[in-house]
Write a protein that holds these residues in place. Structure first.
Motif, mmCIF file in Angstrom:
data_model
loop_
_atom_site.group_PDB
_atom_site.id
_atom_site.type_symbol
_atom_site.label_atom_id
_atom_site.label_comp_id
_atom_site.label_asym_id
_atom_site.label_seq_id
_atom_site.Cartn_x
_atom_site.Cartn_y
_atom_site.Cartn_z
ATOM 1 N N HIS A 1 -3.093 -4.808 -3.257
ATOM 2 C CA HIS A 1 -3.282 -4.138 -4.678
ATOM 3 C C HIS A 1 -3.599 -5.284 -5.643
ATOM 4 C CE1 HIS A 1 0.631 -5.106 -6.362
ATOM 5 N NE2 HIS A 1 0.900 -4.810 -5.087
ATOM 6 N N LYS B 1 0.752 -10.746 2.414
ATOM 7 C CA LYS B 1 1.643 -9.330 2.874
ATOM 8 C C LYS B 1 0.697 -8.418 3.498
ATOM 9 C CE LYS B 1 5.335 -9.254 -0.829
ATOM 10 N NZ LYS B 1 6.026 -8.599 -1.830
ATOM 11 N N ASN C 1 9.963 -10.449 -2.054
ATOM 12 C CA ASN C 1 10.338 -10.091 -0.891
ATOM 13 C C ASN C 1 9.172 -9.522 0.285
ATOM 14 O OD1 ASN C 1 10.298 -7.853 -2.598
ATOM 15 N ND2 ASN C 1 11.281 -6.647 -1.081
#
Ligand code: NDP
Length: 348
Positions: free
Chosen positions: A213, A197, A339
């Motif tokens: 993160h 991501k 997602n």
């Protein structure tokens, strides 16, 4: 008008029943199979002014988890035994409203069901020749408006400033990073869960730097990604992200408090930022916002967003889960981060 009259508009396409998902019980922690009930319900007769919509797509949104809880909030809780609600898109298959013909593509708020009966004013006709219906549930809908309002009204971005966006690979965040750039930000940093991501933030959505993160040391990663500090933060996460952002913020910085997803599935309150006094010393402004208070800003936003989208200046992504019966799985997914971009469920 009766259903017989309404159905005569397009009789072959209108079943007498429609599947819908109801709230069976209020979850503690993440929703489970016991939370939901899939029911075959009778389609009621249309009254004057109503339309019947066959839904093609529905949105699942993090705030829906909050509506499963009892208690006062900015929006009423879902009622146990009643169908869930949320944004959806579909086609009018029967109409008792002179203004909305059969065949019109619309968006509305009665999702979580195959067919929706809508009162006059509850359906908005959309133009699918300029953008697909899915865009009206994402970048051209409340998702995009949230990002735009956060960065223009609640934590306005000035030219050359450094902007930090959390949940940046998600629906609001991926749009926000690009809007920050279009508003003149000098550096845009995003945070997302996982290396893939983080890569997409830079490669697909044009962020200057990305933080994973899940890799830990949020303050250290943020300091490396924004060595001069940050001026604006769009907070979708709360908790650790808000604390890291306050720590990295320059004097007179601005924070738009949009969500606090790190606590949505938790029965306990997530600890707040331990460094709030930093906000005093740095004269930081923190402002909460709820997009539905500002729907009057839609025309202003769309004036920008429609050309941004058409020209490719605003790029979007969707994660589509197939089948109404898989909507609960899709909602869990958006809370867990399965997602990229807008999480949608294809109903038909
Ligand atoms: P997203 O598409 O961004 O999906 C939510 C994302 O949150 C996940 O993909 C996941 O991404 C991330 N996430 C989940 N848990 C954590 C965590 N503990 N720490 C960090 N990230 C986490 O959803 P939306 O764009 O629809 O919504 C984003 C936020 O904006 C939510 O907080 C929502 O409530 C809020 N919102 C508020 C509105 C308002 O009016 N105030 C209107 C619309 C949305 P990852 O894998 O990267 O962790």
């Amino acid at each position: 008008m009766t259903n017989d009259i309404a159905r005569s508009a397009n009789p072959s396409t209108i079943p007498a029943t429609s599947r819908e998902i109801r709230l069976a019980s209020r979850p503690e922690g993440p929703p489970t199979a016991e939370t939901y009930e899939l029911v075959e319900a009778e389609v009621p007769a249309l009254r004057p002014g109503q339309v019947l919509v066959r839904n093609t797509l529905m949105s699942v949104d993090p705030y829906m988890r909050g509506r499963m809880n009892e208690g006062p909030s900015y929006i009423a809780p879902f009622a146990v035994g009643e169908p869930l609600e949320g944004s959806a898109a579909g086609q009018v298959v029967a109409s008792a409203d002179a203004d909305i013909p059969v065949g019109a593509e619309v968006v509305h708020f009665a999702g979580w069901r195959e067919l929706s009966v809508l009162d006059r004013g509850a359906a908005t006709v959309i133009d699918t020749s300029s953008a697909p219906a899915s865009a009206y549930l994402g970048p051209l809908g409340t998702t995009g408006l949230t990002a735009y309002l956060a960065l223009t009204r609640f934590a306005p971005v000035e030219a050359g400033e450094t902007v930090f966006v959390s949940a940046a690979a998600g629906a609001v965040g991926s749009v926000a990073g690009q809007i920050a750039r279009l508003l003149g930000a000098g550096r845009v940093v995003g945070s997302a869960g996982g290396a893939e991501k983080a890569r997409r933030l830079v490669d697909d959505f044009g962020f200057d730097a990305a933080i994973d993160h899940r890799a830990g040391d949020l303050p250290g990663q943020l300091a490396a990604a924004a060595p001069g500090g940050i001026d604006v933060y769009l907070d979708s996460v709360g908790g650790d992200h808000l604390e890291a952002a306050i720590g990295a913020m320059r004097d007179h910085g601005r924070i738009a408090l949009v969500g606090a997803i790190s606590g949505y599935n938790s029965d306990d309150q997530v600890p707040g930022p331990r460094n709030l006094y930093e906000a005093v010393k740095k004269r930081i402004t923190l402002r909460g916002m709820i997009v539905s208070d500002h729907f009057d800003a839609f025309p202003e936003y769309l004036e920008h967003a429609v050309p941004w989208l058409a020209s490719g200046q605003l790029r979007t992504a969707e994660t589509v889960v197939e089948g109404l019966e898989r909507a609960p799985e899709a909602l869990l997914g958006v809370l867990d981060g399965t997602n990229v971009g807008k999480m949608l469920v294809r109903i038909s």
